[in-house]
Design an enzyme around this catalytic site. Structure first.
Site, PDB file in Angstrom:
ATOM      1  N   PHE A  87      -0.985 -71.638  -4.989  1.00  0.00           N
ATOM      2  CA  PHE A  87       0.453 -71.424  -5.193  1.00  0.00           C
ATOM      3  C   PHE A  87       0.822 -69.948  -5.227  1.00  0.00           C
ATOM      4  O   PHE A  87      -0.011 -69.072  -5.480  1.00  0.00           O
ATOM      5  CB  PHE A  87       0.947 -72.123  -6.470  1.00  0.00           C
ATOM      6  CG  PHE A  87       0.627 -71.408  -7.748  1.00  0.00           C
ATOM      7  CD1 PHE A  87       1.421 -70.386  -8.220  1.00  0.00           C
ATOM      8  CD2 PHE A  87      -0.478 -71.776  -8.490  1.00  0.00           C
ATOM      9  CE1 PHE A  87       1.126 -69.723  -9.401  1.00  0.00           C
ATOM     10  CE2 PHE A  87      -0.798 -71.117  -9.668  1.00  0.00           C
ATOM     11  CZ  PHE A  87       0.011 -70.092 -10.123  1.00  0.00           C
ATOM     12  N   GLY A 100      10.711 -67.143 -20.118  1.00  0.00           N
ATOM     13  CA  GLY A 100      10.015 -68.428 -20.134  1.00  0.00           C
ATOM     14  C   GLY A 100      10.225 -69.274 -18.887  1.00  0.00           C
ATOM     15  O   GLY A 100       9.688 -70.372 -18.777  1.00  0.00           O
ATOM     16  N   ILE A 134      -0.913 -62.114 -14.876  1.00  0.00           N
ATOM     17  CA  ILE A 134      -2.252 -62.511 -15.325  1.00  0.00           C
ATOM     18  C   ILE A 134      -2.179 -63.140 -16.715  1.00  0.00           C
ATOM     19  O   ILE A 134      -2.802 -64.168 -16.982  1.00  0.00           O
ATOM     20  CB  ILE A 134      -3.204 -61.288 -15.298  1.00  0.00           C
ATOM     21  CG1 ILE A 134      -3.482 -60.895 -13.839  1.00  0.00           C
ATOM     22  CG2 ILE A 134      -4.507 -61.578 -16.031  1.00  0.00           C
ATOM     23  CD1 ILE A 134      -4.203 -59.566 -13.657  1.00  0.00           C
ATOM     24  N   TYR A 137      -0.930 -66.684 -16.379  1.00  0.00           N
ATOM     25  CA  TYR A 137      -1.917 -67.622 -15.823  1.00  0.00           C
ATOM     26  C   TYR A 137      -2.998 -67.943 -16.856  1.00  0.00           C
ATOM     27  O   TYR A 137      -3.411 -69.103 -17.003  1.00  0.00           O
ATOM     28  CB  TYR A 137      -2.553 -67.048 -14.544  1.00  0.00           C
ATOM     29  CG  TYR A 137      -1.541 -66.699 -13.466  1.00  0.00           C
ATOM     30  CD1 TYR A 137      -0.426 -67.491 -13.255  1.00  0.00           C
ATOM     31  CD2 TYR A 137      -1.695 -65.570 -12.658  1.00  0.00           C
ATOM     32  CE1 TYR A 137       0.524 -67.169 -12.275  1.00  0.00           C
ATOM     33  CE2 TYR A 137      -0.759 -65.245 -11.680  1.00  0.00           C
ATOM     34  CZ  TYR A 137       0.344 -66.045 -11.503  1.00  0.00           C
ATOM     35  OH  TYR A 137       1.272 -65.733 -10.540  1.00  0.00           O
TER      36      TYR A 137
HETATM   37  C1  LIG Z   1       5.085 -63.290 -13.068  1.00  0.00           C
HETATM   38  C2  LIG Z   1       6.330 -64.117 -13.335  1.00  0.00           C
HETATM   39  C3  LIG Z   1       6.338 -65.365 -12.462  1.00  0.00           C
HETATM   40  C4  LIG Z   1       6.273 -64.587 -14.825  1.00  0.00           C
HETATM   41  O1  LIG Z   1       7.428 -65.361 -15.100  1.00  0.00           O
HETATM   42  P1  LIG Z   1       8.358 -64.977 -16.329  1.00  0.00           P
HETATM   43  O2  LIG Z   1       9.425 -66.010 -16.438  1.00  0.00           O
HETATM   44  O3  LIG Z   1       8.774 -63.559 -16.210  1.00  0.00           O
HETATM   45  O4  LIG Z   1       7.345 -65.128 -17.553  1.00  0.00           O
HETATM   46  P2  LIG Z   1       7.644 -65.972 -18.858  1.00  0.00           P
HETATM   47  O5  LIG Z   1       8.875 -65.457 -19.530  1.00  0.00           O
HETATM   48  O6  LIG Z   1       7.587 -67.416 -18.526  1.00  0.00           O
HETATM   49  O7  LIG Z   1       6.435 -65.565 -19.786  1.00  0.00           O
HETATM   50  C5  LIG Z   1       5.294 -66.385 -19.867  1.00  0.00           C
HETATM   51  C6  LIG Z   1       4.116 -65.519 -20.243  1.00  0.00           C
HETATM   52  O8  LIG Z   1       3.915 -64.518 -19.257  1.00  0.00           O
HETATM   53  C7  LIG Z   1       3.447 -63.340 -19.883  1.00  0.00           C
HETATM   54  N1  LIG Z   1       4.497 -62.310 -19.783  1.00  0.00           N
HETATM   55  C8  LIG Z   1       5.772 -62.456 -19.363  1.00  0.00           C
HETATM   56  N2  LIG Z   1       6.428 -61.278 -19.402  1.00  0.00           N
HETATM   57  C9  LIG Z   1       5.529 -60.373 -19.868  1.00  0.00           C
HETATM   58  C10 LIG Z   1       5.563 -58.966 -20.126  1.00  0.00           C
HETATM   59  N3  LIG Z   1       6.676 -58.246 -19.950  1.00  0.00           N
HETATM   60  N4  LIG Z   1       4.426 -58.370 -20.555  1.00  0.00           N
HETATM   61  C11 LIG Z   1       3.292 -59.078 -20.752  1.00  0.00           C
HETATM   62  N5  LIG Z   1       3.206 -60.426 -20.536  1.00  0.00           N
HETATM   63  C12 LIG Z   1       4.295 -61.038 -20.102  1.00  0.00           C
HETATM   64  C13 LIG Z   1       3.210 -63.704 -21.319  1.00  0.00           C
HETATM   65  O9  LIG Z   1       1.928 -64.282 -21.475  1.00  0.00           O
HETATM   66  C14 LIG Z   1       4.258 -64.747 -21.532  1.00  0.00           C
HETATM   67  O10 LIG Z   1       4.015 -65.602 -22.598  1.00  0.00           O
HETATM   68  P3  LIG Z   1       4.494 -65.174 -24.090  1.00  0.00           P
HETATM   69  O11 LIG Z   1       5.953 -64.855 -23.967  1.00  0.00           O
HETATM   70  O12 LIG Z   1       4.209 -66.389 -24.921  1.00  0.00           O
HETATM   71  O13 LIG Z   1       3.670 -63.981 -24.427  1.00  0.00           O
HETATM   72  C15 LIG Z   1       7.645 -63.303 -13.110  1.00  0.00           C
HETATM   73  O14 LIG Z   1       7.726 -62.239 -14.042  1.00  0.00           O
HETATM   74  C16 LIG Z   1       7.766 -62.752 -11.693  1.00  0.00           C
HETATM   75  O15 LIG Z   1       8.182 -63.464 -10.816  1.00  0.00           O
HETATM   76  N6  LIG Z   1       7.403 -61.491 -11.477  1.00  0.00           N
HETATM   77  C17 LIG Z   1       7.546 -60.856 -10.158  1.00  0.00           C
HETATM   78  C18 LIG Z   1       6.719 -61.511  -9.036  1.00  0.00           C
HETATM   79  C19 LIG Z   1       5.271 -61.743  -9.424  1.00  0.00           C
HETATM   80  O16 LIG Z   1       4.615 -60.913 -10.048  1.00  0.00           O
HETATM   81  N7  LIG Z   1       4.760 -62.934  -9.060  1.00  0.00           N
HETATM   82  C20 LIG Z   1       3.357 -63.287  -9.279  1.00  0.00           C
HETATM   83  C21 LIG Z   1       2.505 -62.752  -8.161  1.00  0.00           C
HETATM   84  S1  LIG Z   1       0.811 -63.261  -8.371  1.00  0.00           S
END
Ligand SMILES: CC(C)(COP(=O)(O)OP(=O)(O)OC[C@H]1O[C@@H](n2cnc3c(N)ncnc32)[C@H](O)[C@@H]1OP(=O)(O)O)[C@@H](O)C(=O)NCCC(=O)NCCS
Length: 180
Positions: A87, A100, A134, A137
């Site tokens: 994915f 979230g 990371i 995941y």
């Molecule tokens: C990576 C991505 C999908 C995460 O989704 P998100 O909605 O921002 O993350 P969530 O709010 O669901 O957070 C879930 C967990 O992610 C991690 N996380 C999210 N934001 C974070 C931050 N600023 N710093 C550290 N960890 C973070 C934490 O483990 C968090 O859990 P917690 O809040 O209980 O600590 C999103 O930020 C994104 O699309 N980023 C840009 C594109 C990308 O990097 N895609 C992945 C390529 S492999």
């Protein structure tokens, strides 16, 4: 046939032409394409052609249910023989990150992939400096498999990628899914 999925504050809507314009905007944003290592600029036409060329792929638009806002995309490419799926996820809208939504989108997708599609393994690649992704995941239970050394070439450099996976037998959220 692709399904609408829902978990917590996120819904996954089968990807359609109505999502192209925003997706193209996001895919040309360095904050998104550098995390994926996309090497060429995307146009609406190239995006449409690419979407139509996909086989063995589920593609969803991610919505923030509370604000009914389209905020990103989730793709699942599967091998039907091995029941193994790869994915990619991105929240293109920066204001939607850290709330979230990414976590909920992945839970909805993984529940569906293991429970309804009967996949056996889900895997991903991530650049080592994408610490946010990371953490997410690892929080969901993905197991680190190793480094794909210099497996990606972009911006005139070879880059390492990390590989993570989770097996159906390791997934713990199976009973919590709400289907839309
Ligand atoms: C990576 C991505 C999908 C995460 O989704 P998100 O909605 O921002 O993350 P969530 O709010 O669901 O957070 C879930 C967990 O992610 C991690 N996380 C999210 N934001 C974070 C931050 N600023 N710093 C550290 N960890 C973070 C934490 O483990 C968090 O859990 P917690 O809040 O209980 O600590 C999103 O930020 C994104 O699309 N980023 C840009 C594109 C990308 O990097 N895609 C992945 C390529 S492999």
């Amino acid at each position: 046939m692709n399904q609408y999925l829902r978990y917590a504050n996120t819904s996954l809507v089968p990807y359609g032409e109505e999502h192209y314009e925003k997706s193209v905007e996001w895919l040309n944003d360095p904050n998104v394409y550098k995390l994926f290592g996309i090497t060429r600029r995307i146009t609406r036409q190239s995006h449409a052609e690419w979407v139509k060329s996909l086989n063995n792929t589920y593609m969803w638009a991610i919505y923030d249910v509370k604000h009914y806002k389209y905020c990103g995309n989730l793709l699942l490419f599967y091998n039907p023989i091995h029941r193994s799926a790869f994915f990619q996820i991105y929240l293109g809208d920066p204001q939607s990150r850290g709330k979230g939504l990414g976590e909920s989108a992945l839970i909805a997708m993984i529940n569906y992939a293991f429970e309804n599609l009967n996949f056996h393994r889900i895997w991903l690649q991530v650049f080592p400096d994408n610490k946010k992704a990371i953490r997410l995941y690892e929080k969901l239970g993905f197991i680190y498999e190793g480094i794909e050394r210099e497996s990606h070439y972009s911006e005139k450099k070879f880059k390492n990628q990390l590989r993570y996976s989770i097996l159906k037998s390791e997934w713990n959220f199976g009973n919590e899914m709400i289907k839309g």
